[in-house]
Design an enzyme around this catalytic site. Structure first.
Site, PDB file in Angstrom:
ATOM      1  N   TYR A 118       4.165   5.994  22.355  1.00 56.12           N
ATOM      2  CA  TYR A 118       3.983   6.576  21.029  1.00 56.12           C
ATOM      3  C   TYR A 118       4.029   8.089  21.180  1.00 56.12           C
ATOM      4  CZ  TYR A 118       1.936   6.669  16.275  1.00 56.12           C
ATOM      5  OH  TYR A 118       1.695   6.831  14.931  1.00 56.12           O
ATOM      6  N   GLY A 151       0.800  -1.221   0.000  1.00 55.70           N
ATOM      7  CA  GLY A 151       0.000   0.000   0.000  1.00 55.70           C
ATOM      8  C   GLY A 151       0.835   1.274   0.000  1.00 55.70           C
TER       9      GLY A 151
END
Lengths: 461, 461
Positions: free
Chosen positions: A354, A19
């Site tokens: 994160y 992708g």
């Protein structure tokens, strides 16, 4: 395989392409002296077989997330892998980069889901058997998983799949501070009652998340005001408060019993339920965040992420040191820094951190600014015992830190496999094998206008 | 490392040695032209650090099972790894062979427990970081796990550990037949309520297990008779009945709630509780079985095992085909065959099958008889989609089937790592890299009187 053989004969480099959503720089051409072909995998998109009794599915590697889930749902199944890039990424890409989905707490990381795979190299096909576990020497599945296209093309994999969940709930809670939210997460792991997803925002990211709420009516604003007063009475200092998003899915009765257990733990650590609206807003926007970066980039604001994982006892020290390092790096360029962090993907021994950062670009110094803060984050991970990435791969972005992470001999071992399976070095050359000069190379690639353009053009970066 | 360098300089082969309990032939010298040294690891036996918050322990690789558990218990912890060889095997050996403990259903196989490790090779040290999960390219931990001493010496590992369980129960059940017991096991997996151990004996192994019961009083014999009558009323055909042993451990409340869930599932599939005595007898003898083989060998009876794993839908076809093949192989030598099987180590997608066989030796043909039945079992695994071993390693016993299991290119990949990390081929030479002549070699080694003697002398084989 004929394609790879032809490429080897003509010394053409091959980069398998799914992708194109990888944000660590796994897919760009590094070797500019040779012809390079991006091998588009997207026509290999079929679920080949589903074994409902064993809960396994044999799938071609080029399938996109939504297409895969649609085909599996015809068999009443789900893979349970929902990374942020879900709409734009493929099974082969997930395996080649050791991807993690949002619900890895329940379904595992992609490497936990692979039973068998098939990888075509320039010389032959590596194929493993569909068995749950084995003791057949070195696990060759793990040579292919995470290989980032450097050994061959992953063409299909047999994955463990799950009956589609009957029920799904996404409650939101507010914790008085980051530390108590973290304690609550860890207690769920210890009590073996983890949700399928859990995501604790730090105060800065909490403020950002709440700013993304859809516009509200006058009544709901009034309710909000009353709720804020209630929180103050409960002893909350709002700027320190942290949002915790949790998801549960599975059979109805299992979801409700686990929700009860987890809610009790949250209460014990001071968590207050926020009702269903925050969870609903997360559900409706969960795949949007990567697009916001592109939107901001065009408006002279750079934002990006760095993420890692560490053991429970190291999460707070690592969090504090990395936030400090990132902010100092931005401040040095003379603009005010913004950074935030969420903790997610819990494991028995630790979790993922994160980090998101953002700053206003200084004309002509955009990449310098970016490289300074990215470098500060990555160096902090390595200095504080963490890993270069939890689920974004090495690519070019993290290559200078690979030897520090897996030791120089670890890098040599990887190079030895590469030499054994791709002696002509045609598969995604330059990756996973950093040169002694890796860091200078990193600055050079980062500083090229090409890299800057790329940053703006890709759907994700 | 100095030792390995000296060995490399003088072309001396090194075989790392822990407890010497491996039964697949990982530890015997294969290269008879060179001097070979068994490197005794047993003085490296210390738990170096325990992080109670993260539930991790850094441990030297030469520690034996009981010593490790005793040191960990000082910190209130357990590794949860209890293979049949527990008393006689070491952490390094478990990792090098991808071992599984009896309670792998709860604690995982050894490869699931390793966070980081340190492996000394003839040229350098490979060391990984203590992180729960990563996306740092090919996972080099998995190059060391299962390497069977062919790359270097595993000197220490950081393992995930667990608070010592408050409570443990080992109920036993009888199922009307093998198939319904198997269904019940699978249903526990689907409902995500697996016990910490589950072991379903087939009818032949059930008869054997019950024969091992301690001598009973006249009263208990009478009770037994009544119970047998009760079973017949419930529709049991006793020669087809199967014993299921289950263990639960953890917090008291978790154990009792899970026991309730599992018992309800067992009842639904016709399982009848046998009370605590069968479980008690299993607990008191669980590490004894390997010794029985040596006892029988000295009395002219050969017994041994072959084990594998496969997906749920393939368990019964594989079971039937392998039993047939093993019995035919024994019968061909003119003696009556005995074989049995238990299913254990359940996973989302399948489980392990553990076959035991036995026969009366024909003087002068003992090894021929043995090789015929061992070969029949292994060939059946490969012909029916299973793996060469679930937890006993490749060694010499399973080497001829390695390429069929992991594909010829998989073997080449393993050889490439070996070439990269041990170019002098001094680490346990001859293993994990079968020659084209592997099967003839297998027959030759098996047929040598040396191998026969070894079989009788080792504490396990």
């Amino acid at each position: 395989m004929r394609t790879l053989r032809a490429a080897a004969r003509h010394d053409v480099a091959i980069i398998p392409f799914g992708g194109g959503s990888n944000i660590a720089g796994c897919l760009e051409r590094m070797d500019t002296r040779r012809m390079t072909v991006s091998l588009d995998m997207r026509r290999m998109r079929h679920v080949l077989a589903v074994d409902a009794e064993s809960c396994t599915a044999r799938v071609e590697a080029g399938v996109f997330g939504p297409d895969l889930e649609e085909q599996l749902s015809g068999h009443g199944m789900t893979l349970g892998h929902f990374p942020d890039s879900f709409l734009h990424s493929t099974l082969g890409g997930w395996i080649a980069t050791r991807s993690a989905g949002m619900q890895s707490d329940k379904y595992g990381k992609i490497e936990d889901m692979v039973l068998a795979l098939r990888m075509v190299t320039p010389e032959d096909v590596l194929a493993t058997r569909m068995v749950p576990k084995s003791s057949n020497g070195i696990d060759v599945n793990h040579l292919c998983i995470g290989s980032e296209g450097t050994l061959g093309v992953i063409t299909e994999a047999t994955m463990r799949v799950h009956p589609r969940p009957e029920s799904r709930v996404v409650p939101a809670h507010l914790f008085p501070e980051f530390e108590s939210g973290l304690e609550a997460m860890r207690e769920c792991v210890r009590r073996e009652c983890t949700p399928s997803m859990v995501r604790l925002n730090d105060p800065d990211k909490t403020a950002l998340s709440l700013a993304f709420k859809p516009p509200s009516s006058r009544i709901s604003r009034a309710v909000n005001e009353i709720f804020k007063r209630y929180l103050r009475v409960k002893g909350f200092d709002l700027p320190r408060a942290c949002l915790m998003l949790t998801a549960f899915e599975g059979r109805k009765e299992d979801v409700s019993s686990r929700l009860r257990q987890v809610s009790a733990i949250y209460r014990r650590f001071g968590g207050v339920s926020l009702g269903p609206s925050a969870g609903r807003s997360f559900e409706s926007t969960k795949y949007d965040f990567p697009h916001i970066r592109d939107f901001l980039l065009e408006r002279d604001v750079t934002t990006d992420v760095s993420e890692t994982s560490t053991v429970w006892s190291n999460i707070l020290p690592l969090y504090r040191a990395t936030m400090r390092a990132m902010r100092a790096a931005v401040a040095e360029s003379g603009v005010p820094p913004w950074s935030g962090c969420h903790i997610s993907h819990t494991y028995h021994s630790g979790a993922s951190l994160y980090f998101t950062f953002g700053f206003i670009q200084q004309q002509g110094h955009e990449m310098e600014q970016y490289l300074a803060v990215k470098r500060a984050a990555q160096q902090s991970f390595i200095d504080h015992g963490a890993t270069l990435s939890h689920h974004h791969a090495v690519g070019t972005e993290h290559l200078p830190w690979l030897a520090a992470d897996i030791s120089p001999l670890g890098v040599r071992a990887v190079a030895a496999i590469k030499q054994g399976l791709d002696s002509g070095n045609i598969m995604n050359p330059g990756r996973l094998c950093p040169s002694p000069d890796a860091f200078r190379e990193w600055l050079r690639i980062g500083g090229e206008p090409r890299a800057n353009m790329k940053a703006k053009a890709a759907p994700f970066r």
